[in-house]
Every structure is written in C-alpha cells, then in structure tokens.
Enzyme design. Structure first.
Site, short mmCIF file in Angstrom:
data_model
loop_
_atom_site.label_atom_id
_atom_site.label_comp_id
_atom_site.label_asym_id
_atom_site.label_seq_id
_atom_site.Cartn_x
_atom_site.Cartn_y
_atom_site.Cartn_z
N LYS A 39 47.31 49.73 37.50
CA LYS A 39 47.02 48.30 37.55
C LYS A 39 45.67 48.07 38.23
CE LYS A 39 49.60 47.88 41.88
NZ LYS A 39 50.65 47.17 42.61
N ARG A 136 59.60 39.41 46.61
CA ARG A 136 58.55 39.09 45.63
C ARG A 136 59.19 38.60 44.33
NH1 ARG A 136 53.93 43.48 45.24
NH2 ARG A 136 55.60 44.77 44.37
N TYR A 265 17.78 42.07 54.66
CA TYR A 265 18.00 40.68 55.07
C TYR A 265 18.30 40.56 56.56
CZ TYR A 265 18.45 39.73 50.06
OH TYR A 265 18.22 39.61 48.72
N MET A 312 22.64 43.10 47.40
CA MET A 312 23.54 43.07 46.24
C MET A 312 23.34 44.29 45.34
SD MET A 312 24.13 40.04 43.42
CE MET A 312 24.51 38.83 44.68
#
Length: 372
Positions: A39, A136, A265, A312
């Site tokens: 998954k 759940r 940064y 990024m």
C-alpha cells in the site's frame, strides 16, 4: 506523475534483499502463505518495483489499501492474489469481483448495497474483518457476523466467504497485555465460526513475535520485509534483515567558500575560509525532510555533513576537499565500511522509519536491481 529520469539521482531496490527478508519473515512466523503489504506506493519504495521483487522473491500475494492500487497491479500484469485491506465503496464491488480481488467487508449493510453491483458471473471474494480492539474497521458483534455469513451463503452467486481477519494494535512491544486482550476477543468472536480458506491476523509484529499464539498460516507482512525491524530493536536486536534500498546521487556542483559565506535559505550555516561545498540534486521535493540538516551522506566512504537548509531540489554538503563533479554520493546505503539506514534518519529526526520512506515523492526515480 513526472519521474526525473534525466538526473543522476535514483532509489535502487534490491531483489535479493527483499527475497532474504521474505524468507526470514516466513521462517520466524512459520507461515505457509505471505502477503506483502504494498500500500501507499509500497511504503514509498515503489509499488511496481517492490511488488515484482516480492513475487519473484517468494511472496504468495500482495495487499493494498485502495482499489486503485489493486487495479494498477492488475494493469501491470500481476496475476497473484491481491487483498484490499481497507473498505471500498459498494459500487466498486463488481470491479473487485471481476478482477478477483479479496475484498474486506465490515458490515452486513455493505453486502446488501454491494449486491446491486455484482452481476453474478464471478462472485466477490470476501474477507470478513473483525474489530478486536484496533478500533478502525470490523464487526464487533457475533450476531452480525453470523447474519453476514448467512447472507453470503444465500447469495452464493454474488459472494464467497474467503477470509477472516483482525488487526493487532500493539503486537511489536514488550507490553503484551492489550495484545492478549485482543487475542481473547478474537477467540470469543470467531472460534466457532466456519473456517474460510484464508485466516489472516498477523501483521509484521504479530508474525515475528507471536506466531505460536495466533493463526499464522497466512500473514500480512509489511515493515519487516522492507528491512525495518518491527519493534525497532525492542524485541529483537540481531541483524537479521537486509537493507532493501539504496538512494544515491552525484555532485552536480562544487565550490570553494570564503569565511562567513552563507549556505542555503536563511543562512543557518556559514562556511569557513577555503571550505569546499558540494551541491547534490536531491531535496525535500523528493521527500527528504528538512530536519536532516546536520546529518550526513557518504562520499568515498567518508561522512560528509549536510549543511544549510535542504532546498526543494538540492542540498549542500561539506566535502573533505576539491572533488570532481560527478562524484558518487550515497544518501542511503553502504559506501566502504559505513552504512546509512532509514533507522539512522529516524533516530536523528525522532520519528518512525516508515514515516520517512512513505514521503518519497514520485519524481524520485526507482530502479529494481538484483543486488547492491
């Protein structure tokens, strides 16, 4: 989805390591049948790549969370059994039946709604979920389970009772009281039920540490096959798993700095006179956390710290000297006698390893290799 095919950054997945971890899991759990949970893009490592490695390496089936993942596997040519572990909407029951998915069901109301969408050519294989304390999904009442089984028997052209399952919320810890409470509830709700072909209650933790207490012919393995010790060393400390991933890239730019030059940064790092800084084509846009600033990568077998905030699309590292552009950088994996694992990232940042792999982005190129 855009995959960055044309840069020197790639996430390699070792078929040999996946096969090794599958074998270790099967042995520890005494399991006849192993489904690997793939998954969420196989925990971030790559749905198709990991699924191929798993099936080639001995897995008997695959387990997903949503029907779209199951359909992607069928479209890619996987013919193995596929278990959908989460609930799907009733209107997709016909699609699930046609693709021979094993579908999790948690209420008789769902069966009644799903019946409208199944044409009867192929019955839907149903895995009955029992909530023993995870809170759940799942049946919590024996009378409703019995009613659902009777409903499926009365509508045998639409449904096949194929599985019975639960999920343990605390099976990978030295604290076992709640595990045993769930196990007692499982026996209370299911001991006198008809037995379907597939009874599966074991995730990685239950499979590795409680195989003698639970049904273990069929297990749903996850983190353990991905090379992550389920208890994070609390219950088993030997090095029995192999690292399945290698994240590597190259230096794309190298420069010598002057005293006080700021890096990235916010200039949280200032260079010293003559210091060599390398730029690497990998950043938080690929799924690395900015909190890795101050950790290290491996270059020529040496630890090189990550300096300044991750950008990024890039990060900067402190080099031992003037190295050529194109020099290999190991972000996860082994270089010389040193290794970086997801566990090391997790220890540094303070979260679980699978919370780190799950955020690897689609643009990060993944490749399946035989071994490292």
């Amino acid at each position: 989805m855009v995959v960055a095919q044309n840069r020197p950054t790639r996430l390699l997945i070792s078929k040999a390591a996946v096969a090794h971890n599958l074998a270790e899991t099967r042995k520890a759990a005494h399991a006849k049948t192993v489904f690997l949970a793939v998954k969420a893009n196989a925990y971030g490592f790559g749905l198709l790549e990991v699924s191929k490695a798993a099936i080639d390496g001995g897995a008997d089936g695959l387990a997903v969370a949503v029907i779209d993942e199951a359909l992607a596997l069928r479209e890619a040519g996987f013919t193995c059994p596929i278990l959908i572990m989460s609930l799907i909407q009733p209107e997709y029951a016909g699609i699930a039946a046609a693709n021979n998915f094993i579908t999790t069901v948690a209420s008789i109301d769902w069966l009644g709604q799903a019946a409208k969408y199944i044409n009867g050519d192929v019955p839907l294989r149903v895995s009955v979920a029992v909530d023993t304390g995870m809170g759940r999904i799942g049946y919590r009442d024996r009378a409703e389970i019995d009613a659902s089984l009777n409903y499926m028997e009365d509508n045998a052209s639409l449904f096949t009772y194929y599985g019975l399952m639960t999920h343990f919320s605390q099976a990978d810890s030295e604290k076992v009281d709640y595990f045993h409470k769930q196990l007692a509830r499982w026996h209370e709700l299911t001991d006198t039920l008809p037995k379907p072909p597939m009874i599966h209650v074991a995730n990685s933790g239950a499979a590795m540490y409680h195989a003698d207490e639970i049904p273990h012919d069929v297990i749903r393995a996850g983190t353990v096959v991905y090379g992550i010790e389920p208890s994070l060393g609390e219950l088993r400390k030997d090095d029995y798993l192999q690292q399945i991933e290698r994240l590597e890239t190259e230096l794309v730019f190298v420069k010598q700095m002057h005293e006080g030059d700021g890096i990235s940064y916010g200039h949280i790092y200032h260079a010293h006179e003559g210091e060599w800084i390398g730029t690497v084509a990998l950043g938080y846009g690929d799924g690395l956390m900015r909190k890795l600033t101050g950790f290290h990568v491996l270059v020529n077998g040496q630890e090189c710290p990550i300096v300044g905030k991750l950008a990024m699309d890039a990060m900067m590292i402190k080099l031992p000297g003037n190295l050529p552009v194109g020099t290999k950088v190991t972000v996860l994996g082994t270089d010389g006698d040193k290794t970086i694992r997801l566990d090391d990232w997790a220890d540094y940042i303070g979260i679980a390893p699978w919370e780190l792999s799950i955020i690897f982005q689609d643009r990060l190129k993944r490749e399946l290799v035989e071994r490292f």
